[in-house]
Design a protein around this motif. Structure first.
Motif, mmCIF file in Angstrom:
data_model
loop_
_atom_site.group_PDB
_atom_site.id
_atom_site.type_symbol
_atom_site.label_atom_id
_atom_site.label_comp_id
_atom_site.label_asym_id
_atom_site.label_seq_id
_atom_site.Cartn_x
_atom_site.Cartn_y
_atom_site.Cartn_z
ATOM 1 N N ASP A 1 36.515 38.648 8.894
ATOM 2 C CA ASP A 1 36.075 38.809 7.505
ATOM 3 C C ASP A 1 36.439 40.219 7.045
ATOM 4 O O ASP A 1 35.893 41.199 7.560
ATOM 5 C CB ASP A 1 34.559 38.596 7.424
ATOM 6 N N THR B 1 35.622 41.851 4.591
ATOM 7 C CA THR B 1 34.502 42.615 4.011
ATOM 8 C C THR B 1 33.707 43.336 5.093
ATOM 9 O O THR B 1 32.919 44.232 4.784
ATOM 10 C CB THR B 1 33.568 41.686 3.215
ATOM 11 N N GLN B 2 33.893 42.921 6.364
ATOM 12 C CA GLN B 2 33.194 43.564 7.475
ATOM 13 C C GLN B 2 34.018 44.684 8.108
ATOM 14 O O GLN B 2 33.583 45.302 9.073
ATOM 15 C CB GLN B 2 32.851 42.523 8.550
ATOM 16 N N ASP C 1 36.279 48.251 7.682
ATOM 17 C CA ASP C 1 36.546 49.443 6.874
ATOM 18 C C ASP C 1 37.853 50.057 7.372
ATOM 19 O O ASP C 1 37.946 50.489 8.519
ATOM 20 C CB ASP C 1 35.386 50.441 7.012
#
Length: 204
Positions: A146, A148-149, A151
């Motif tokens: 994912d 969004t998890q 960085d």
């Protein structure tokens, strides 16, 4: 069958240091370089090889007596396929101490040549382009992670990975795959994992 004088003229006019030598079917049979042509200058008086000379020396003497590309060329050039990564090409150049690699298709036909200068262009890629590749070519399609998890920060080609993934092996695979992206200088991985599955083991 191209004569030495024509080889030298093309290299000078085109500002290149080597030429691939092809047969009638456009298949690579060798490479002739500046060093090969210069053999003629260093051995202006032809002579036969002497039996007591080292094998390498006898080969140099034989090639220096040549008048055409076939007679001067190196017959075992290091090559690369069109789908090879820039990292693979760079490793081949480094391991074999060559400045260029002929690129051959599946039929052994020449489709291009990659040089050290071409590899340098990879490091001119913007940090934004590298970051986009990390997300779109590694985490989503290959690791099914994912985004969004994750960085991802890129500064001067150095990729900083943060966030979390499911398994330790995924975190280790992510670092290895990111290192293969064109333009990546280094990777700093701070990825955390929820399950320790033993990882990928020693690096290949």
């Amino acid at each position: 069958a191209m004569p030495v004088k024509e080889l030298a003229r093309i290299m000078v006019e085109q500002h290149i240091s080597a030429l691939p030598v092809l047969d009638e079917d456009d298949r690579l049979i060798g490479v002739v370089s500046e060093a090969d042509v210069i053999l003629k200058q260093g051995h202006q008086i032809p002579r036969p090889p002497r039996w007591w000379e080292p094998a390498v020396r006898r080969m140099v003497v034989r090639r220096a007596a040549g008048d055409t590309a076939r007679e001067l060329m190196s017959t075992r050039p290091v090559t690369v396929g069109p789908r090879a990564s820039l990292a693979q090409a760079a490793r081949l150049m480094s391991d074999h101490a060559v400045k260029r690699l002929p690129v051959l298709d599946d039929q052994g036909c020449l489709v291009g040549v990659i040089s050290r200068g071409d590899l340098l262009k990879a490091f001119v890629r913007s940090d934004d382009d590298i970051r986009q590749d990390v997300l779109s070519e590694v985490f989503v399609p290959l690791l099914w992670a994912d985004p969004t998890q994750i960085d991802v920060k890129v500064t001067d080609g150095i990729v900083d990975l943060g966030g979390s993934v499911d398994r330790r092996s995924t975190a280790e695979a992510a670092e290895r795959l990111v290192r293969r992206i064109d333009g990546v200088v280094d990777v700093v991985s701070r990825l955390e994992f929820r399950v320790d599955d033993g990882g990928l083991g020693p690096r290949p």
